[in-house]
Write a protein that holds these residues in place. Structure first.
Motif, PDB file in Angstrom:
ATOM      1  N   LEU A  78       0.832  -1.205   0.000  1.00 55.14           N
ATOM      2  CA  LEU A  78       0.000   0.000   0.000  1.00 55.14           C
ATOM      3  C   LEU A  78       0.872   1.262   0.000  1.00 55.14           C
ATOM      4  CD1 LEU A  78      -2.854   1.251   0.128  1.00 55.14           C
ATOM      5  CD2 LEU A  78      -2.652   1.202   2.619  1.00 55.14           C
ATOM      6  N   ALA A  79       1.949   1.230   0.762  1.00 52.53           N
ATOM      7  CA  ALA A  79       2.894   2.363   0.763  1.00 52.53           C
ATOM      8  C   ALA A  79       3.384   2.604  -0.657  1.00 52.53           C
ATOM      9  CB  ALA A  79       4.064   2.073   1.701  1.00 52.53           C
ATOM     10  N   GLY A  80       3.747   1.547  -1.350  1.00 54.08           N
ATOM     11  CA  GLY A  80       4.215   1.658  -2.736  1.00 54.08           C
ATOM     12  C   GLY A  80       3.158   2.276  -3.627  1.00 54.08           C
ATOM     13  N   ARG A  81       1.913   1.862  -3.445  1.00 56.01           N
ATOM     14  CA  ARG A  81       0.827   2.379  -4.272  1.00 56.01           C
ATOM     15  C   ARG A  81       0.607   3.869  -3.998  1.00 56.01           C
ATOM     16  NH1 ARG A  81      -3.747  -0.854  -2.960  1.00 56.01           N
ATOM     17  NH2 ARG A  81      -2.268  -2.504  -3.368  1.00 56.01           N
ATOM     18  N   ARG A  82       0.664   4.235  -2.738  1.00 52.01           N
ATOM     19  CA  ARG A  82       0.469   5.655  -2.394  1.00 52.01           C
ATOM     20  C   ARG A  82       1.581   6.529  -2.967  1.00 52.01           C
ATOM     21  NH1 ARG A  82      -1.490   5.422   3.975  1.00 52.01           N
ATOM     22  NH2 ARG A  82      -3.618   4.717   3.546  1.00 52.01           N
ATOM     23  N   ILE A  83       2.800   6.040  -2.898  1.00 48.41           N
ATOM     24  CA  ILE A  83       3.928   6.811  -3.446  1.00 48.41           C
ATOM     25  C   ILE A  83       3.766   6.936  -4.957  1.00 48.41           C
ATOM     26  CG2 ILE A  83       6.434   6.840  -3.788  1.00 48.41           C
ATOM     27  CD1 ILE A  83       6.561   5.192  -1.082  1.00 48.41           C
ATOM     28  N   PHE A  84       3.412   5.815  -5.587  1.00 45.43           N
ATOM     29  CA  PHE A  84       3.202   5.813  -7.040  1.00 45.43           C
ATOM     30  C   PHE A  84       2.133   6.835  -7.431  1.00 45.43           C
ATOM     31  CE2 PHE A  84       0.884   4.247 -10.768  1.00 45.43           C
ATOM     32  CZ  PHE A  84       1.916   4.086 -11.679  1.00 45.43           C
ATOM     33  N   GLU A  85       1.038   6.857  -6.688  1.00 46.40           N
ATOM     34  CA  GLU A  85      -0.059   7.777  -7.006  1.00 46.40           C
ATOM     35  C   GLU A  85       0.363   9.237  -6.835  1.00 46.40           C
ATOM     36  OE1 GLU A  85      -3.270   6.306  -4.628  1.00 46.40           O
ATOM     37  OE2 GLU A  85      -3.587   4.595  -5.991  1.00 46.40           O
ATOM     38  N   LYS A  86       1.039   9.535  -5.734  1.00 48.58           N
ATOM     39  CA  LYS A  86       1.532  10.912  -5.511  1.00 48.58           C
ATOM     40  C   LYS A  86       2.487  11.318  -6.623  1.00 48.58           C
ATOM     41  CE  LYS A  86      -0.232  12.487  -1.670  1.00 48.58           C
ATOM     42  NZ  LYS A  86      -1.273  13.506  -1.869  1.00 48.58           N
ATOM     43  N   ALA A  87       3.358  10.389  -7.006  1.00 51.06           N
ATOM     44  CA  ALA A  87       4.350  10.694  -8.041  1.00 51.06           C
ATOM     45  C   ALA A  87       3.679  10.927  -9.387  1.00 51.06           C
ATOM     46  CB  ALA A  87       5.367   9.557  -8.147  1.00 51.06           C
ATOM     47  N   SER A  88       2.567  10.224  -9.642  1.00 50.73           N
ATOM     48  CA  SER A  88       1.861  10.406 -10.922  1.00 50.73           C
ATOM     49  C   SER A  88       1.084  11.713 -10.938  1.00 50.73           C
ATOM     50  CB  SER A  88       0.868   9.262 -11.171  1.00 50.73           C
ATOM     51  OG  SER A  88       1.391   8.055 -10.760  1.00 50.73           O
ATOM     52  N   GLU A  89       0.640  12.160  -9.759  1.00 49.52           N
ATOM     53  CA  GLU A  89      -0.182  13.362  -9.661  1.00 49.52           C
ATOM     54  C   GLU A  89       0.610  14.642  -9.889  1.00 49.52           C
ATOM     55  OE1 GLU A  89      -1.923  13.338  -5.795  1.00 49.52           O
ATOM     56  OE2 GLU A  89      -3.248  11.655  -6.287  1.00 49.52           O
ATOM     57  N   SER A  90       1.806  14.724  -9.277  1.00 46.24           N
ATOM     58  CA  SER A  90       2.512  16.008  -9.323  1.00 46.24           C
ATOM     59  C   SER A  90       3.910  15.862  -9.915  1.00 46.24           C
ATOM     60  CB  SER A  90       2.599  16.602  -7.915  1.00 46.24           C
ATOM     61  OG  SER A  90       2.788  15.584  -6.971  1.00 46.24           O
ATOM     62  N   PRO A  91       4.188  16.698 -10.922  1.00 46.30           N
ATOM     63  CA  PRO A  91       5.472  16.616 -11.630  1.00 46.30           C
ATOM     64  C   PRO A  91       6.678  16.724 -10.691  1.00 46.30           C
ATOM     65  CG  PRO A  91       4.024  18.226 -12.662  1.00 46.30           C
ATOM     66  CD  PRO A  91       3.331  17.760 -11.433  1.00 46.30           C
ATOM     67  N   GLU A  92       6.542  17.518  -9.598  1.00 40.47           N
ATOM     68  CA  GLU A  92       7.710  17.699  -8.722  1.00 40.47           C
ATOM     69  C   GLU A  92       8.084  16.398  -8.004  1.00 40.47           C
ATOM     70  OE1 GLU A  92       7.184  19.953  -5.075  1.00 40.47           O
ATOM     71  OE2 GLU A  92       5.014  19.978  -5.400  1.00 40.47           O
ATOM     72  N   PHE A  93       7.139  15.466  -7.900  1.00 47.28           N
ATOM     73  CA  PHE A  93       7.436  14.197  -7.237  1.00 47.28           C
ATOM     74  C   PHE A  93       7.615  13.055  -8.226  1.00 47.28           C
ATOM     75  CE2 PHE A  93       4.940  16.309  -3.714  1.00 47.28           C
ATOM     76  CZ  PHE A  93       6.089  16.679  -3.018  1.00 47.28           C
ATOM     77  N   HIS A  94       7.623  13.402  -9.504  1.00 48.44           N
ATOM     78  CA  HIS A  94       7.755  12.363 -10.520  1.00 48.44           C
ATOM     79  C   HIS A  94       9.073  11.601 -10.335  1.00 48.44           C
ATOM     80  CE1 HIS A  94       6.928  10.375 -14.270  1.00 48.44           C
ATOM     81  NE2 HIS A  94       8.184  10.569 -14.606  1.00 48.44           N
ATOM     82  N   GLY A  95       8.988  10.289 -10.360  1.00 48.33           N
ATOM     83  CA  GLY A  95      10.196   9.475 -10.247  1.00 48.33           C
ATOM     84  C   GLY A  95      10.663   9.206  -8.833  1.00 48.33           C
ATOM     85  N   MET A  96       9.860   9.590  -7.855  1.00 43.50           N
ATOM     86  CA  MET A  96      10.300   9.308  -6.475  1.00 43.50           C
ATOM     87  C   MET A  96       9.982   7.858  -6.105  1.00 43.50           C
ATOM     88  SD  MET A  96       7.585  11.108  -3.901  1.00 43.50           S
ATOM     89  CE  MET A  96       5.814  10.813  -4.008  1.00 43.50           C
ATOM     90  N   GLY A  97      10.755   7.359  -5.166  1.00 45.64           N
ATOM     91  CA  GLY A  97      10.535   6.000  -4.689  1.00 45.64           C
ATOM     92  C   GLY A  97      11.313   5.782  -3.409  1.00 45.64           C
ATOM     93  N   THR A  98      11.209   4.585  -2.872  1.00 46.02           N
ATOM     94  CA  THR A  98      11.952   4.296  -1.646  1.00 46.02           C
ATOM     95  C   THR A  98      12.184   2.793  -1.518  1.00 46.02           C
ATOM     96  OG1 THR A  98      12.046   4.738   0.753  1.00 46.02           O
ATOM     97  CG2 THR A  98       9.915   4.063  -0.122  1.00 46.02           C
ATOM     98  N   THR A  99      13.268   2.449  -0.872  1.00 52.98           N
ATOM     99  CA  THR A  99      13.442   1.076  -0.413  1.00 52.98           C
ATOM    100  C   THR A  99      12.917   1.040   1.015  1.00 52.98           C
ATOM    101  OG1 THR A  99      15.582   1.332   0.656  1.00 52.98           O
ATOM    102  CG2 THR A  99      15.608   0.971  -1.727  1.00 52.98           C
ATOM    103  N   ALA A 100      12.674  -0.143   1.534  1.00 53.04           N
ATOM    104  CA  ALA A 100      12.186  -0.213   2.914  1.00 53.04           C
ATOM    105  C   ALA A 100      12.451  -1.570   3.519  1.00 53.04           C
ATOM    106  CB  ALA A 100      10.687   0.076   2.961  1.00 53.04           C
ATOM    107  N   VAL A 101      12.762  -1.544   4.803  1.00 52.97           N
ATOM    108  CA  VAL A 101      12.784  -2.777   5.588  1.00 52.97           C
ATOM    109  C   VAL A 101      11.984  -2.514   6.854  1.00 52.97           C
ATOM    110  CG1 VAL A 101      15.044  -2.217   6.653  1.00 52.97           C
ATOM    111  CG2 VAL A 101      14.213  -4.571   6.660  1.00 52.97           C
ATOM    112  N   SER A 102      11.156  -3.490   7.211  1.00 52.59           N
ATOM    113  CA  SER A 102      10.265  -3.309   8.345  1.00 52.59           C
ATOM    114  C   SER A 102      10.236  -4.579   9.179  1.00 52.59           C
ATOM    115  CB  SER A 102       8.868  -2.998   7.810  1.00 52.59           C
ATOM    116  OG  SER A 102       7.955  -2.997   8.861  1.00 52.59           O
ATOM    117  N   MET A 103      10.234  -4.413  10.485  1.00 50.94           N
ATOM    118  CA  MET A 103      10.115  -5.578  11.375  1.00 50.94           C
ATOM    119  C   MET A 103       9.022  -5.318  12.402  1.00 50.94           C
ATOM    120  SD  MET A 103      12.777  -7.468  13.932  1.00 50.94           S
ATOM    121  CE  MET A 103      13.021  -6.090  15.039  1.00 50.94           C
TER     122      MET A 103
END
Ligand code: CA
Length: 252
Positions: A88-113
């Motif tokens: 879901l985090a990935g989907r939210r980031i993808f959606e934000k990045a698609s919405e606004s040019p200033e965030f285009h191409g953003m992403g993140t790696t993640a590890v969670s425990m």
């Protein structure tokens, strides 16, 4: 159960801002390290969306009802919930990045425990890592989704060659570049004395596993985290550095 933890995120010596984020929620026994990428402020925004989404989903127990899992199997339920949180985090980031040019191409790696019911649930995407220090050894639990990790597995590169390889930063899986992403989840039964270390590649790129072991076994979480960040800076500090250490002091 008693878990002592500490986390530090540091800009390092070469970058103008810190795109890493971390989360420690001691009530939930939830720990996250996210390493954002992408121009302008995209990287830090992406990693922030990630840690906030994971916390929101783990906190919201009802979300289990939305998952197609065996509701009577508590291990499967938690495992799938953590997987869902990262997706879901990935989907939210993808959606934000698609919405606004200033965030285009953003992403993140993640590890969670998440420590729950005697188990550690470990989910990751990309090259942020989790190490487990148990008894007299250190184990890298997460397998990087990176070009060099594949080459090491195939016997083409040694770990030492990978460290200075020109493609060492190339990852083939991360959150935000596609709408959906595959998340790896490991489940480990915890033991008293286990020490977990989550970190971004700003630490693992400069510090060897045996050094992580030495610090974690010699010092408490806070002191160990501080010294490890200092060590990564001494060796160049060319990236943001994040480390979270969680130590299982008592099981009941
Ligand atoms: Ca990084």
């Amino acid at each position: 159960m008693r878990v002592t933890s500490c986390g530090i995120t540091d800009v390092g010596l070469k970058r103008s801002h810190n795109e890493d984020n971390l989360l420690i929620n001691e009530e939930l026994n939830l720990f996250v390290v996210a390493d954002g990428m992408g121009g302008h402020n995209g990287g830090e925004f992406a990693s922030a969306i990630c840690v906030n989404t994971v916390e929101e989903i783990v906190e919201n127990m009802e979300i289990g009802d939305q998952l197609s899992v065996d509701q009577d199997d508590p291990v499967e339920l938690v495992r799938e919930k953590l997987r869902y949180a990262l997706r879901l985090a990935g989907r939210r980031i993808f959606e934000k990045a698609s919405e606004s040019p200033e965030f285009h191409g953003m992403g993140t790696t993640a590890v969670s425990m998440l420590i729950d019911g005697g188990n550690a649930f470990i989910a990751h995407v990309g090259d942020s890592r989790l190490y487990l220090v148990r008894d007299d050894r250190v184990e890298q639990v997460t397998e990087d989704h990176s070009f060099v990790a594949r080459q090491i597995k195939a016997g083409v590169l040694t770990a030492e060659e990978a460290r200075s390889h020109r493609m060492r930063n190339v990852i083939y899986r991360s959150l935000g570049y596609q709408e959906d992403v595959e998340v790896d989840v490991e489940v480990r039964a915890i033991r008293r004395g286990d020490q977990f270390l989550l970190c971004s590649d700003g630490l693992s790129g400069h510090v060897e596993p045996f050094e992580l072991f030495d610090h974690v076994t010699q010092y408490g979480p806070q002191e160990a985290a501080r010294r490890l960040v200092d060590l990564a800076c001494e060796r160049g500090g060319d990236d943001n550095i994040t480390v979270v250490i969680a130590s299982v002091d008592e099981l009941s």
